[in-house]
Design a protein around this motif. Structure first.
Motif, PDB file in Angstrom:
ATOM      1  N   LEU A 257       0.846  -1.187   0.000  1.00  0.00           N
ATOM      2  CA  LEU A 257       0.000   0.000   0.000  1.00  0.00           C
ATOM      3  C   LEU A 257       0.885   1.240   0.000  1.00  0.00           C
ATOM      4  N   ASN A 258       0.689   2.105  -1.001  1.00  0.00           N
ATOM      5  CA  ASN A 258       1.484   3.319  -1.152  1.00  0.00           C
ATOM      6  C   ASN A 258       0.542   4.461  -1.494  1.00  0.00           C
ATOM      7  N   PHE A 259       0.271   5.332  -0.506  1.00  0.00           N
ATOM      8  CA  PHE A 259      -0.633   6.451  -0.740  1.00  0.00           C
ATOM      9  C   PHE A 259       0.041   7.585  -1.502  1.00  0.00           C
ATOM     10  N   ILE A 260       1.360   7.707  -1.383  1.00  0.00           N
ATOM     11  CA  ILE A 260       2.072   8.811  -2.033  1.00  0.00           C
ATOM     12  C   ILE A 260       2.250   8.533  -3.516  1.00  0.00           C
ATOM     13  N   GLN A 261       2.745   7.352  -3.845  1.00  0.00           N
ATOM     14  CA  GLN A 261       2.946   6.956  -5.250  1.00  0.00           C
ATOM     15  C   GLN A 261       2.047   5.749  -5.520  1.00  0.00           C
ATOM     16  N   SER A 262       0.806   6.037  -5.795  1.00  0.00           N
ATOM     17  CA  SER A 262      -0.163   4.955  -5.999  1.00  0.00           C
ATOM     18  C   SER A 262       0.118   4.140  -7.253  1.00  0.00           C
ATOM     19  N   SER A 263       0.818   4.733  -8.228  1.00  0.00           N
ATOM     20  CA  SER A 263       1.116   4.000  -9.460  1.00  0.00           C
ATOM     21  C   SER A 263       2.246   2.990  -9.284  1.00  0.00           C
ATOM     22  N   THR A 264       3.026   3.134  -8.211  1.00  0.00           N
ATOM     23  CA  THR A 264       4.123   2.203  -7.964  1.00  0.00           C
ATOM     24  C   THR A 264       3.563   0.882  -7.450  1.00  0.00           C
ATOM     25  N   VAL A 265       3.907  -0.206  -8.122  1.00  0.00           N
ATOM     26  CA  VAL A 265       3.371  -1.529  -7.782  1.00  0.00           C
ATOM     27  C   VAL A 265       4.516  -2.394  -7.270  1.00  0.00           C
ATOM     28  N   VAL A 266       4.382  -2.837  -6.022  1.00  0.00           N
ATOM     29  CA  VAL A 266       5.330  -3.773  -5.419  1.00  0.00           C
ATOM     30  C   VAL A 266       4.534  -5.008  -5.012  1.00  0.00           C
ATOM     31  N   GLN A 267       4.760  -6.099  -5.722  1.00  0.00           N
ATOM     32  CA  GLN A 267       3.986  -7.306  -5.511  1.00  0.00           C
ATOM     33  C   GLN A 267       4.290  -7.925  -4.149  1.00  0.00           C
ATOM     34  N   LEU A 268       3.244  -8.514  -3.547  1.00  0.00           N
ATOM     35  CA  LEU A 268       3.364  -9.251  -2.301  1.00  0.00           C
ATOM     36  C   LEU A 268       2.886 -10.677  -2.513  1.00  0.00           C
ATOM     37  N   PRO A 269       3.439 -11.614  -1.775  1.00  0.00           N
ATOM     38  CA  PRO A 269       2.984 -13.006  -1.927  1.00  0.00           C
ATOM     39  C   PRO A 269       1.562 -13.173  -1.395  1.00  0.00           C
ATOM     40  N   TYR A 270       0.845 -14.100  -2.014  1.00  0.00           N
ATOM     41  CA  TYR A 270      -0.516 -14.434  -1.571  1.00  0.00           C
ATOM     42  C   TYR A 270      -0.583 -15.933  -1.332  1.00  0.00           C
ATOM     43  N   PRO A 271      -1.193 -16.378  -0.239  1.00  0.00           N
ATOM     44  CA  PRO A 271      -1.915 -15.658   0.819  1.00  0.00           C
ATOM     45  C   PRO A 271      -1.045 -14.645   1.562  1.00  0.00           C
ATOM     46  N   LEU A 272      -1.723 -13.656   2.112  1.00  0.00           N
ATOM     47  CA  LEU A 272      -1.025 -12.553   2.747  1.00  0.00           C
ATOM     48  C   LEU A 272      -0.272 -13.019   3.990  1.00  0.00           C
ATOM     49  N   LYS A 273       0.842 -12.320   4.266  1.00  0.00           N
ATOM     50  CA  LYS A 273       1.632 -12.592   5.459  1.00  0.00           C
ATOM     51  C   LYS A 273       1.975 -11.263   6.126  1.00  0.00           C
ATOM     52  N   PHE A 274       1.590 -11.138   7.372  1.00  0.00           N
ATOM     53  CA  PHE A 274       1.828  -9.910   8.128  1.00  0.00           C
ATOM     54  C   PHE A 274       2.782 -10.212   9.272  1.00  0.00           C
ATOM     55  N   LYS A 275       3.767  -9.346   9.432  1.00  0.00           N
ATOM     56  CA  LYS A 275       4.720  -9.453  10.538  1.00  0.00           C
ATOM     57  C   LYS A 275       4.743  -8.141  11.316  1.00  0.00           C
ATOM     58  N   THR A 276       5.126  -8.253  12.576  1.00  0.00           N
ATOM     59  CA  THR A 276       5.172  -7.074  13.434  1.00  0.00           C
ATOM     60  C   THR A 276       6.227  -6.100  12.931  1.00  0.00           C
ATOM     61  N   LYS A 277       5.830  -4.858  12.730  1.00  0.00           N
ATOM     62  CA  LYS A 277       6.747  -3.825  12.251  1.00  0.00           C
ATOM     63  C   LYS A 277       7.332  -3.013  13.393  1.00  0.00           C
ATOM     64  N   ALA A 278       6.523  -2.639  14.354  1.00  0.00           N
ATOM     65  CA  ALA A 278       7.003  -1.844  15.486  1.00  0.00           C
ATOM     66  C   ALA A 278       5.944  -1.877  16.574  1.00  0.00           C
ATOM     67  N   ARG A 279       6.292  -1.284  17.694  1.00  0.00           N
ATOM     68  CA  ARG A 279       5.362  -1.147  18.811  1.00  0.00           C
ATOM     69  C   ARG A 279       4.859   0.288  18.881  1.00  0.00           C
ATOM     70  N   PHE A 280       3.627   0.434  19.275  1.00  0.00           N
ATOM     71  CA  PHE A 280       3.072   1.765  19.447  1.00  0.00           C
ATOM     72  C   PHE A 280       3.671   2.415  20.696  1.00  0.00           C
ATOM     73  N   LYS A 281       3.991   3.700  20.581  1.00  0.00           N
ATOM     74  CA  LYS A 281       4.496   4.472  21.714  1.00  0.00           C
ATOM     75  C   LYS A 281       3.455   5.534  22.063  1.00  0.00           C
ATOM     76  N   TYR A 282       2.730   5.277  23.127  1.00  0.00           N
ATOM     77  CA  TYR A 282       1.693   6.212  23.545  1.00  0.00           C
ATOM     78  C   TYR A 282       2.245   7.341  24.404  1.00  0.00           C
ATOM     79  N   PHE A 283       3.434   7.147  24.971  1.00  0.00           N
ATOM     80  CA  PHE A 283       4.039   8.152  25.844  1.00  0.00           C
ATOM     81  C   PHE A 283       5.422   8.496  25.316  1.00  0.00           C
ATOM     82  N   GLN A 284       5.766   9.749  25.406  1.00  0.00           N
ATOM     83  CA  GLN A 284       7.065  10.227  24.953  1.00  0.00           C
ATOM     84  C   GLN A 284       7.975  10.410  26.157  1.00  0.00           C
TER      85      GLN A 284
END
Length: 224
Positions: A110-137
């Motif tokens: 998913l690319n909101f800035i360059q929507s025409s850019t296509v980067v294929q992903l394998p299917y079925p989808l695979k999601f991995k943890t990217k980062a943790r949310f930081k609610y406090f600074q």
């Protein structure tokens, strides 16, 4: 008699199931499903499975994660969808899934800035943890570099450095260069007015000239 009733009952049940299956097939014509798997974190607990949701187009379609991390989102018509994983503690990168009218599924980043850019992903989808949310600074702590690189300190230190370095540069230059620099400095030397006298004359008015005997006689002759 009982045997005939049993045979008729079995025949009616088979007929009902056949009709129900045909109705379900008719209802599901043109509807597809998206499959995938979410990799749990290393310290995953039972709360992670209960709090993790699979959202399609911001929650228009919803699915839950199974014990092995897999999920299935059913009853999707053909079109383009944004699939994202919702978890209050972990961040996952969303993906875009495009389903054709023939049921062909293609996944890409998913690319909101360059929507025409296509980067294929394998299917079925695979999601991995990217980062943790930081609610406090975290509170910013004082460092010596903040003081050394402050504008006021730089304004005081840089002139001192220039004063110390410039004579050494002049001494390191060849005699011809030193001679030219000295001539340029002598040519630009001119008398600067005293700042105190200038301010006094500006705010105190014109300077009073003492009257002499000659000036008094000249004033008397002018009046006569």
């Amino acid at each position: 008699m009982n045997r005939k009733m049993y045979i008729l009952g079995c025949f009616a049940l088979i007929l009902y199931r056949t009709i129900a299956a045909e109705v379900d097939e008719d209802l599901n014509v043109g509807l597809f499903k998206v499959e995938g798997k979410v990799t749990p974190p290393d310290e995953a607990t039972s709360d992670w499975f209960t709090s993790t949701r699979v959202l399609v187009n911001g929650g228009v379609f919803l699915a839950f994660v199974r014990d092995d991390g897999s999920f299935v989102v059913s009853n999707l018509p053909s079109g383009s969808y944004v699939v994202e994983i919702s978890n209050p503690d972990l961040l996952y990168e969303p993906a875009r899934v495009e389903i054709t009218s023939k049921g062909k599924i293609r996944a890409r980043k998913l690319n909101f800035i360059q929507s025409s850019t296509v980067v294929q992903l394998p299917y079925p989808l695979k999601f991995k943890t990217k980062a943790r949310f930081k609610y406090f600074q975290s509170r910013e702590q004082w460092r010596i570099t903040d003081f050394l690189f402050s504008p006021m300190v730089l304004m005081m230190v840089l002139p001192l450095v220039l004063i110390m370095v410039m004579p050494k540069l002049m001494n390191a230059a060849d005699p011809d260069t030193q001679k030219e620099m000295q001539q340029s400095l002598q040519g630009s030397n001119f008398d600067m007015p005293d700042l105190a006298e200038t301010m006094t004359s500006f705010f105190g008015g014109a300077k009073k000239v003492p009257l002499t005997q000659k000036s008094i006689k000249q004033i008397g002759r002018a009046h006569v």
